[in-house]
Design a protein around this motif. Structure first.
Motif, mmCIF file in Angstrom:
data_model
loop_
_atom_site.group_PDB
_atom_site.id
_atom_site.type_symbol
_atom_site.label_atom_id
_atom_site.label_comp_id
_atom_site.label_asym_id
_atom_site.label_seq_id
_atom_site.Cartn_x
_atom_site.Cartn_y
_atom_site.Cartn_z
ATOM 1 N N ALA A 1 -0.868 9.628 -5.033
ATOM 2 C CA ALA A 1 -1.449 9.235 -3.746
ATOM 3 C C ALA A 1 -2.964 9.089 -3.848
ATOM 4 O O ALA A 1 -3.648 9.931 -4.442
ATOM 5 N N LYS A 2 -3.467 8.049 -3.229
ATOM 6 C CA LYS A 2 -4.911 7.806 -3.206
ATOM 7 C C LYS A 2 -5.560 8.367 -1.936
ATOM 8 O O LYS A 2 -6.551 9.085 -2.004
ATOM 9 N N ASP B 1 0.820 -1.215 0.000
ATOM 10 C CA ASP B 1 0.000 0.000 0.000
ATOM 11 C C ASP B 1 0.855 1.267 0.000
ATOM 12 O O ASP B 1 0.308 2.373 -0.045
ATOM 13 N N HIS B 2 2.186 1.101 0.068
ATOM 14 C CA HIS B 2 3.085 2.253 0.225
ATOM 15 C C HIS B 2 3.975 2.433 -1.009
ATOM 16 O O HIS B 2 4.595 1.479 -1.492
ATOM 17 N N LEU B 3 4.056 3.657 -1.461
ATOM 18 C CA LEU B 3 4.931 4.055 -2.558
ATOM 19 C C LEU B 3 5.810 5.199 -2.066
ATOM 20 O O LEU B 3 5.296 6.217 -1.598
ATOM 21 N N LEU C 1 1.950 4.546 -11.735
ATOM 22 C CA LEU C 1 1.839 3.945 -10.411
ATOM 23 C C LEU C 1 0.875 4.755 -9.550
ATOM 24 O O LEU C 1 0.651 5.937 -9.776
ATOM 25 N N GLU C 2 0.316 4.087 -8.548
ATOM 26 C CA GLU C 2 -0.491 4.773 -7.544
ATOM 27 C C GLU C 2 -0.428 3.933 -6.282
ATOM 28 O O GLU C 2 -0.082 2.750 -6.327
ATOM 29 N N ALA C 3 -0.726 4.522 -5.154
ATOM 30 C CA ALA C 3 -0.689 3.786 -3.891
ATOM 31 C C ALA C 3 -1.589 4.464 -2.874
ATOM 32 O O ALA C 3 -1.823 5.679 -2.928
ATOM 33 N N ASP C 4 -2.063 3.667 -1.930
ATOM 34 C CA ASP C 4 -2.882 4.180 -0.845
ATOM 35 C C ASP C 4 -2.131 5.260 -0.069
ATOM 36 O O ASP C 4 -2.684 6.310 0.245
#
Length: 685
Positions: free
Chosen positions: A610-611, A361-363, A569-572
């Motif tokens: 970021a989501k 969940d982390h980028l 890319l995307e992440a929570d």
């Protein structure tokens, strides 16, 4: 017409566009890929022949994904002839399909390693005074490519690549001194390519664009084969690619999707003006905007919108979240990169342990992989699994190139680079002997067949063995069988040469290579297309390295990426490192507003990954020196403002500000540079 109900009004309007040419100005997270897929499906359902629709994007993986998703929305077999490709791959296909039209029959496509080899050969010519230049062959390649992709003069290209774009009397004198010698070398390089029948990646675009711009017959022929050209990621195109697209304004209808605010590849020649000035450049064109964001909460979009609004460039868009409100972004002030790394590790571990979030969940984003070294060291010590993005391309791996060198000489007997690589692969053949054999091949190739030449050049069993191998591959029509034959003959030599990691890493690549080869009808297409279309790792993930924590089996890992590798890319949770003065914008950008604005777009791309949670870190010692000053509004002007800083006047209501104190105690001490071994099984290159 079966247009998906999931399209919003803006997407539907773009999909159903019935005019000549359209630019869809699609902000981050607004569903641009979904829109281009729906557009292709809509055209096919409207009766357009799928074979007359061409989709262009920047990776083969993305092109294939778009095509397959279009097919999935259509009745069986309706979209089977739909084509998707990269710019370079498509140009190669056109050259192969119409060899006489483009005058490039029987040429070999070469990769960057081959380019460098040719340049080194040219630089070895004593008459060109290469030794006086104090310029590396790779720099000459970079200058040459920049000049062609950006349409800049040799003088400008030298200034950018060698002198960091300085404009003063001393620099002008240096350029005037070296320019004649560089010009002679580059002309010799072009001549060498022509003699050996090589086309580099830039040549593919130049050959096609030049012919289309100058030859009405070429435009007429292509107009019979093409009705619609759908271009994805338009903001990443460079002036050379625009030169390629421009003739198609009169050949077919353009449907281009992009976002000028996400144009961040100027170092590769990308020009955001290809999107920004689309309506001015393309007659009978319209621009539609997509501003409804499906990825991020409104608080994340508020700070992203604010960043663009502070620009002297009018990006003319404001993202609105479909998902509604969430938490404020966090601005974390740290004293150094080790405190920063430990704080990030704490945040991730806390989320993993107490907030039901996974590592994946982390980028974590940084300007460079180099900057993330301390973070990786802390992750290793604290047992946080991760992967970093980047990496060597599949078709450029040494063991693959060894085998493909044999196929290349079968395809093009003038291919000197392939000959030298293949001959020196043979036991007992060094570069001197290989050069002698090559000389005999080049001198006799027009009057004798290759097997006979090899028999004469390499008397005895070696010559006979290689001649039979050449004939065996030449006799086959299936490219997969050619790979099989080459591998059977070369496998022992390959296993010995790469014995340190043969079974673990390299051996398993050859079945993949065979599978790849079988998808091409001819050897020439495999060599050209294989290099262009499969330049990413075969598993689709561009991974440079991974922590030694069994991440191959454990798919749950943090992604550490450069911002330039993070598009898509995307992440929570997205953590952007070191959003500090001299980093955003970078110290290298401070004397030119155009470069400052590119850095603004880089930060915009990072924040819009970021989501639900966006965290920006910055260095307290850097921000303490910042003083707010006005920026010039002329894009060509310079600024001497060394303290220019994007977050300098950030409104307090847009972020939650945190100051991290020295609270780590012994843990922080253990992470200090003199306590950690940075070579602890990790490749930081």
């Amino acid at each position: 017409m079966n247009i998906p109900d999931t399209l919003n009004d803006g997407q539907r309007k773009a999909v159903e566009f019935d005019g000549e040419h359209l630019l869809v100005l699609a902000g981050a997270g607004t569903g641009k890929t979904k829109t281009i897929i729906a557009r292709a499906a809509y055209l096919i359902q409207s009766g357009i022949d799928p074979s007359k629709i061409q989709i262009l994007t920047f990776t083969k993986k993305a092109a294939n994904e778009i095509v397959e998703r279009v097919k999935a929305t259509l009745p069986q077999s309706d979209g089977n002839s739909l084509s998707g490709a990269t710019f370079h791959s498509w140009c190669n296909q056109l050259i192969v399909r119409f060899p006489n039209l483009f005058g490039a029959a029987a040429y070999t496509v070469i990769d960057p390693d081959d380019q460098l080899s040719i340049m080194k050969m040219v630089c070895g010519n004593q008459n060109l005074d290469f030794g006086k230049l104090r310029i590396k062959p790779q720099q000459l390649i970079d200058i040459y490519s920049l000049a062609r992709n950006t349409k800049k003069s040799l003088t400008e290209s030298l200034r950018i690549k060698l002198f960091k774009n300085k404009k003063d009397a001393d620099t002008d004198y240096e350029i005037s001194t070296i320019k004649p010698h560089v010009e002679n070398i580059l002309r010799a390089y072009q001549l060498k390519k022509g003699e050996q029948r090589y086309l580099d990646y830039d040549d593919l675009l130049l050959v096609v664009s030049t012919q289309l711009r100058t030859n009405p017959e070429a435009r007429n022929i292509l107009s019979q084969h093409l009705d619609y050209l759908l271009v994805d990621e338009m903001q990443d195109t460079n002036p050379l690619q625009w030169d390629l697209l421009d003739p198609f304004v009169s050949i077919c209808k353009l449907f281009c999707v992009g976002d000028d605010a996400q144009s961040i590849y100027s170092f590769r020649g990308a020009d955001f003006k290809n999107v920004h000035l689309f309506k001015e450049r393309v007659p009978d064109s319209e621009v539609y905007k997509l501003e409804k964001n499906y990825r991020s909460t409104q608080e994340i979009l508020d700070i992203s919108n604010w960043l663009l609004e502070k620009s002297p460039i009018n990006y003319n868009k404001k993202l609105q979240s479909i998902r509604g409100s969430g938490e404020l972004p966090r601005l974390v002030n740290v004293s150094d990169e080790w405190q920063e790394a430990n704080w990030v590790a704490d945040e991730i571990l806390n989320n993993f342990t107490h907030q039901d979030r996974t590592f994946s969940d982390h980028l974590v984003l940084a300007r460079s992989q180099y900057y993330s070294k301390s973070l990786q060291a802390v992750f290793i010590r604290r047992k946080i699994p991760y992967v970093t993005y980047g990496g060597r391309k599949f078709m450029q791996a040494a063991h693959i190139k060894d085998l493909v060198s044999l196929l290349r000489i079968v395809n093009n007997p003038y291919d000197e680079i392939a000959w030298i690589r293949f001959l020196t692969f043979q036991e007992g053949v060094g570069e001197v002997r290989a050069s002698r054999i090559l000389q005999q091949v080049i001198e006799n190739v027009e009057k004798d067949d290759i097997p006979n030449i090899l028999q004469n050049a390499m008397p005895g069993e070696d010559g006979s063995k290689i001649a039979k191998l050449y004939e065996s591959i030449k006799s086959k029509s299936d490219v997969g069988e050619m790979v099989d034959t080459a591998y059977e003959a070369m496998s022992l030599g390959l296993a010995f040469r790469y014995r340190r990691d043969w079974n673990e890493k390299r051996r398993g690549d050859f079945p993949v290579l065979k599978l790849l080869a079988k998808s091409y009808p001819t050897l020439g297409e495999f060599i050209g297309e294989g290099l262009l279309d499969n330049s990413e790792n075969m598993n689709g993930m561009n991974v440079l390295s991974e922590s030694k924590l069994n991440t191959a089996e454990n798919k749950d890992h943090v992604i550490i990426s450069t911002i330039h590798s993070a598009k898509g890319l995307e992440a929570d949770v997205c953590i952007v490192l070191n959003v500090s003065p001299k980093a955003f914008p970078s110290a290298w950008s401070l004397d030119n507003l155009a470069e400052i604005e590119e850095d603004r777009r880089v930060l915009y791309v990072a924040m819009t990954r970021a989501k639900n949670r966006l965290i920006l870190t910055r260095n307290t010692s850097s921000i303490s020196a910042v003083h707010q000053r006005a920026l010039p509004t002329n894009m060509d002007s310079k600024t001497d403002d060394a303290d220019t800083y994007f977050l300098n006047d950030l409104p307090d209501n847009l972020v939650e500000q945190l100051i991290v104190e020295h609270k780590f105690g012994k843990v922080n001490d253990a992470a200090s540079p003199n306590k950690i071994d940075l070579s602890s099984g990790m490749d930081f290159s």
